[in-house]
Scaffold this motif. Structure first.
Motif, PDB file in Angstrom:
ATOM      1  N   ALA A 107       0.945  -1.342  -0.066  1.00 36.64           N
ATOM      2  CA  ALA A 107      -0.189  -0.164   0.379  1.00 36.64           C
ATOM      3  C   ALA A 107       0.653   1.261  -0.114  1.00 36.64           C
ATOM      4  N   ALA A 108       1.742   0.639   0.738  1.00 35.42           N
ATOM      5  CA  ALA A 108       2.508   2.082   1.017  1.00 35.42           C
ATOM      6  C   ALA A 108       3.823   2.446  -0.628  1.00 35.42           C
ATOM      7  N   PHE A 109       3.647   1.483  -0.802  1.00 35.73           N
ATOM      8  CA  PHE A 109       4.768   2.032  -2.927  1.00 35.73           C
ATOM      9  C   PHE A 109       3.696   2.324  -3.890  1.00 35.73           C
ATOM     10  N   ASN A 110       2.136   1.933  -3.562  1.00 31.74           N
ATOM     11  CA  ASN A 110       0.777   2.556  -4.698  1.00 31.74           C
ATOM     12  C   ASN A 110       0.654   1.973  -5.520  1.00 31.74           C
ATOM     13  N   VAL A 111       0.959   0.447  -5.271  1.00 33.67           N
ATOM     14  CA  VAL A 111       0.743  -0.922  -5.585  1.00 33.67           C
ATOM     15  C   VAL A 111      -0.927  -1.844  -6.001  1.00 33.67           C
ATOM     16  N   ALA A 112      -1.383  -1.609  -7.676  1.00 31.54           N
ATOM     17  CA  ALA A 112      -2.502  -1.778  -7.481  1.00 31.54           C
ATOM     18  C   ALA A 112      -2.485  -3.493  -7.324  1.00 31.54           C
ATOM     19  N   ARG A 113      -3.471  -3.873  -6.523  1.00 37.87           N
ATOM     20  CA  ARG A 113      -2.955  -5.155  -6.115  1.00 37.87           C
ATOM     21  C   ARG A 113      -4.430  -5.559  -5.809  1.00 37.87           C
ATOM     22  N   ARG A 114      -4.007  -7.022  -6.368  1.00 37.10           N
ATOM     23  CA  ARG A 114      -5.866  -8.120  -5.947  1.00 37.10           C
ATOM     24  C   ARG A 114      -5.715  -9.167  -5.577  1.00 37.10           C
ATOM     25  N   ILE A 115      -5.739  -9.576  -4.609  1.00 36.98           N
ATOM     26  CA  ILE A 115      -6.310 -11.042  -4.281  1.00 36.98           C
ATOM     27  C   ILE A 115      -7.143 -12.069  -4.383  1.00 36.98           C
ATOM     28  N   VAL A 116      -6.737 -12.870  -5.167  1.00 36.15           N
ATOM     29  CA  VAL A 116      -7.685 -14.069  -5.489  1.00 36.15           C
ATOM     30  C   VAL A 116      -7.789 -15.017  -4.672  1.00 36.15           C
ATOM     31  N   PHE A 117      -9.361 -15.408  -4.705  1.00 35.36           N
ATOM     32  CA  PHE A 117      -9.422 -16.650  -3.217  1.00 35.36           C
ATOM     33  C   PHE A 117     -10.356 -17.693  -4.229  1.00 35.36           C
ATOM     34  N   LEU A 118      -9.431 -18.426  -4.066  1.00 34.20           N
ATOM     35  CA  LEU A 118     -10.124 -20.523  -4.432  1.00 34.20           C
ATOM     36  C   LEU A 118     -11.069 -20.794  -3.289  1.00 34.20           C
ATOM     37  N   GLU A 119     -11.960 -20.870  -3.363  1.00 34.92           N
ATOM     38  CA  GLU A 119     -12.510 -22.479  -2.894  1.00 34.92           C
ATOM     39  C   GLU A 119     -13.389 -23.634  -3.673  1.00 34.92           C
ATOM     40  N   ALA A 120     -14.329 -24.143  -2.642  1.00 35.53           N
ATOM     41  CA  ALA A 120     -15.038 -25.091  -2.886  1.00 35.53           C
ATOM     42  C   ALA A 120     -15.223 -25.721  -1.678  1.00 35.53           C
ATOM     43  N   SER A 121     -16.631 -26.636  -2.030  1.00 40.31           N
ATOM     44  CA  SER A 121     -17.206 -27.458  -1.034  1.00 40.31           C
ATOM     45  C   SER A 121     -16.273 -28.546  -0.247  1.00 40.31           C
ATOM     46  N   ASP A 122     -16.427 -28.940   0.734  1.00 41.52           N
ATOM     47  CA  ASP A 122     -15.694 -29.551   1.707  1.00 41.52           C
ATOM     48  C   ASP A 122     -15.853 -31.515   0.955  1.00 41.52           C
ATOM     49  N   GLU A 123     -17.666 -31.718  -0.080  1.00 38.81           N
ATOM     50  CA  GLU A 123     -17.642 -32.431  -0.742  1.00 38.81           C
ATOM     51  C   GLU A 123     -16.853 -32.372  -1.915  1.00 38.81           C
ATOM     52  N   ALA A 124     -16.786 -31.238  -2.430  1.00 42.84           N
ATOM     53  CA  ALA A 124     -15.873 -30.869  -3.920  1.00 42.84           C
ATOM     54  C   ALA A 124     -14.480 -31.623  -3.764  1.00 42.84           C
ATOM     55  N   LEU A 125     -13.479 -30.908  -3.115  1.00 43.61           N
ATOM     56  CA  LEU A 125     -12.503 -31.364  -2.332  1.00 43.61           C
ATOM     57  C   LEU A 125     -12.636 -32.377  -1.864  1.00 43.61           C
TER      58      LEU A 125
END
Length: 314
Positions: A107-125
């Motif tokens: 944030a101090a560097f003024n970086v354009a950043r995004r966090i992508v979070f991948l999830e799935a149900s317990d059954e699928a995993l």
């Protein structure tokens, strides 16, 4: 280079060098950053490969405290590394305590950043881990569901900070890639890269061919004494091949077919295709056809490379 003053035991002042921030580098361009994380088995590897195909510089399993350093190096690349994707997962769980500090530095560097979070149900995993017969990285001596529960607890806070959460429970690989393409491909359609390879059937089919074209229906220049020493890259051989009945029509219609296939490949997230064009020895007909076909694909917007596998063989 910034410096921090410290007090030694004898009262003397010393300077401790600190890492330079990206904006301190002359002419630096701060790269865009995406942090990929989420549940094991939810598709992090697919997401990383997708961004790599879209031109991102991808680093797998980078300790979070090294993310600012990675951004700094990208900033010093003179624009050669404009987009960085970093995969952070439970293999680096000892480093998660440092993630907040790294995000604050960004944030101090003024970086354009995004966090992508991948999830799935317990059954699928559970189903995915059982299908590959591998344990969950956090299950220890317990069951797969125990590892999944531990990982959800570990990643709960990161999930809350995510800019994009994708549930892959009911998604296949192609559908996940399509979602990521929509988010990160930008205005331009993702490119398809094609390799057009000539080959000789008597030396065997290329093992990496996606599509195979057979040119043996055309008369063989090998049996024309004045053409035998030449290859399909020569004007003499090329003219001979394409003056034969059906040659130009075949090139036109197969080009149309490849354009149709290429559009489908793009929709399905396939970025690389190898078209193998064969004749008996891989020296005349297949080479001439490959040259023309590659030129047609290139003119149609497909990044194309030509390889003549067997042209130099006797």
């Amino acid at each position: 280079m910034s410096a921090e003053r410290e007090q030694r035991g004898d009262g003397a002042k010393v300077s401790t060098p600190q890492p330079a921030q990206p904006e301190e580098a002359a002419g630096a361009t701060i790269p865009e950053l995406v942090i990929i994380s989420g549940m094991s088995g939810a598709g992090r590897s697919t997401a990383a490969k997708c961004l790599e195909d879209l031109g991102w510089f991808v680093v797998d399993n980078l300790p979070p405290e090294l993310i600012p350093t990675m951004v700094e190096l990208g900033a010093r690349s003179q624009g050669n590394v404009a987009r960085i994707a970093v995969v952070v997962d439970v293999r680096g769980r000892n480093f998660f305590d440092n993630l907040k500090g790294s995000l604050a530095d960004l944030a101090a560097f003024n970086v354009a950043r995004r966090i992508v979070f991948l999830e799935a149900s317990d059954e699928a995993l559970v189903r995915r881990f059982e299908s590959v017969r591998r344990p969950h990285p956090l299950q220890g001596d317990g069951r797969i569901v125990d590892g999944i529960a531990a990982e959800r607890d570990l990643l709960r806070e990161l999930r809350g900070d995510a800019d994009l959460v994708i549930d892959t429970s009911s998604l296949n690989v192609h559908e996940l890639r399509a979602k990521l393409d929509a988010q990160f491909a930008g205005e331009e359609e993702p490119e398809l890269r094609a390799t057009v390879m000539s080959f000789g059937y008597k030396y065997g089919l290329p093992v990496d061919a996606d599509l195979v074209v057979d040119c043996r229906f055309l008369p063989n220049p090998h049996w024309v004494p004045e053409l035998r020493p030449y290859t399909g890259t020569s004007e003499e051989v090329s003219n001979y091949v394409f003056n034969q009945p059906g040659a130009k029509e075949f090139l036109d219609r197969y080009t149309e077919l490849l354009q149709l296939i290429a559009a489908g490949y793009r929709r399905e997230g396939k970025r690389y295709v190898t078209v193998a064009v064969g004749c008996t020895g891989g020296k005349h007909r297949s080479v001439a056809m490959s040259e023309k076909l590659a030129r047609r694909l290139s003119d149609g917007g497909v990044e194309t490379v030509i390889v003549h596998r067997d042209m130099g063989r006797e």
